[in-house]
Design a protein around this motif. Structure first.
Motif, PDB file in Angstrom:
ATOM      1  N   ALA A  10       0.907  -1.164   0.108  1.00  0.00           N
ATOM      2  CA  ALA A  10      -0.064  -0.136  -0.192  1.00  0.00           C
ATOM      3  C   ALA A  10       0.817   1.223  -0.030  1.00  0.00           C
ATOM      4  O   ALA A  10       0.544   2.037  -0.689  1.00  0.00           O
ATOM      5  N   ALA A  28      -3.644   1.859  -1.423  1.00  0.00           N
ATOM      6  CA  ALA A  28      -4.414   0.739  -1.165  1.00  0.00           C
ATOM      7  C   ALA A  28      -3.959  -0.453  -1.634  1.00  0.00           C
ATOM      8  O   ALA A  28      -3.368  -0.545  -2.528  1.00  0.00           O
ATOM      9  N   GLU A  55      -8.627   3.194  -2.719  1.00  0.00           N
ATOM     10  CA  GLU A  55      -9.462   1.979  -2.555  1.00  0.00           C
ATOM     11  C   GLU A  55     -10.433   1.303  -3.652  1.00  0.00           C
ATOM     12  O   GLU A  55     -10.330   0.420  -4.130  1.00  0.00           O
ATOM     13  N   VAL A  76      -4.602   0.262   3.978  1.00  0.00           N
ATOM     14  CA  VAL A  76      -4.495   1.741   3.567  1.00  0.00           C
ATOM     15  C   VAL A  76      -3.745   2.474   4.140  1.00  0.00           C
ATOM     16  O   VAL A  76      -3.592   2.480   5.461  1.00  0.00           O
ATOM     17  N   PRO A  92     -11.014   4.079   5.121  1.00  0.00           N
ATOM     18  CA  PRO A  92     -11.691   4.204   3.856  1.00  0.00           C
ATOM     19  C   PRO A  92     -12.849   5.379   3.978  1.00  0.00           C
ATOM     20  O   PRO A  92     -13.624   5.049   4.913  1.00  0.00           O
ATOM     21  N   CYS A 115      -5.880  -0.220   8.880  1.00  0.00           N
ATOM     22  CA  CYS A 115      -5.865   1.376   8.578  1.00  0.00           C
ATOM     23  C   CYS A 115      -4.465   1.901   9.290  1.00  0.00           C
ATOM     24  O   CYS A 115      -4.423   1.822  10.316  1.00  0.00           O
TER      25      CYS A 115
END
Ligand code: THU
Length: 140
Positions: A10, A28, A55, A76, A92, A115
Motif C-alpha cells: 500500500a 491501498a 481503494e 490503506v 476508507p 488502517c
C-alpha cells in the motif's frame, strides 16, 4: 496474508498517487485468497468531485482482472506528500467501504482492513466499517 507486506504494498502504491489538488497521497492494497495482491492509488481530477480514491481504484483494477471474491485483507495508508503514514490512521471513506463490500460479498468474506497510522495500525473488519451493508446478495 502478511500484514507488513500488505502495508508495504500500500505504501508503494501511494507513491504513484496523482493528487496535485489535495497533495494527500493514498495507497491501498487488496490481498486475495489466491495469494495475489492488487494495489491502487488515488487519482484526482481538475473537476475535483470526480476524484477516485485509492481503494476504489484498487477494487476497479481487481474486478477488471476478473476477481469476484476471495478478498481477505485490505491495507490503506495515506498522508500529505512526503508524510505518507505519518499521521492518524487513514480509514476508507464511505464510498470506498461500499466498493470494497461488493467484491467481499461476492466471495462471502469479511476482510480485515488495516488502517495505517504513525503510531498504530487500526485493525477492523469491513463489517465493522460498513455494518448491515447493501450488496449484491440484496438483489438476488
Ligand atoms: N482518499 C482516498 O484515496 N481514500 C480515502 O479513503 C479517503 C480519501 C483521497 C481522495 C483525495 O484524492 C484525497 O484522499 C483527499 O481527500
Amino acid at each position: 496474508m502478511d500484514k507488513d507486506a500488505l502495508i508495504a504494498a500500500a505504501r508503494q502504491a501511494a507513491s504513484t498517487a496523482y493528487a496535485p489538488y489535495s497533495n494527500f497521497h493514498v495507497g491501498a492494497a487488496l490481498a486475495f485468497a489466491d495469494g495475489s495482491v492488487v494495489t491502487g492509488a488515488n487519482v484526482e481530477n481538475a473537476s475535483y468531485g470526480l476524484t477516485l480514491c485509492a481503494e476504489t481504484v484498487a477494487v476497479g483494477k481487481a474486478m477488471a482482472e476478473g476477481k469476484r471474491g476471495g478478498l481477505q485483507a485490505v491495507a490503506v495508508i495515506g498522508g500529505k506528500v512526503g508524510h505518507v503514514g505519518a499521521g492518524d490512521p487513514v480509514t476508507p471513506c464511505g464510498r470506498c467501504r461500499q466498493m470494497l463490500n461488493e467484491v467481499a460479498q461476492l466471495g462471502s468474506t469479511d476482510p480485515l482492513v488495516w488502517c495505517v497510522g504513525e503510531s498504530d495500525v487500526l485493525e477492523l473488519r469491513l463489517s465493522e466499517l460498513l455494518p448491515r451493508a447493501f450488496g449484491p446478495s440484496a438483489l438476488e
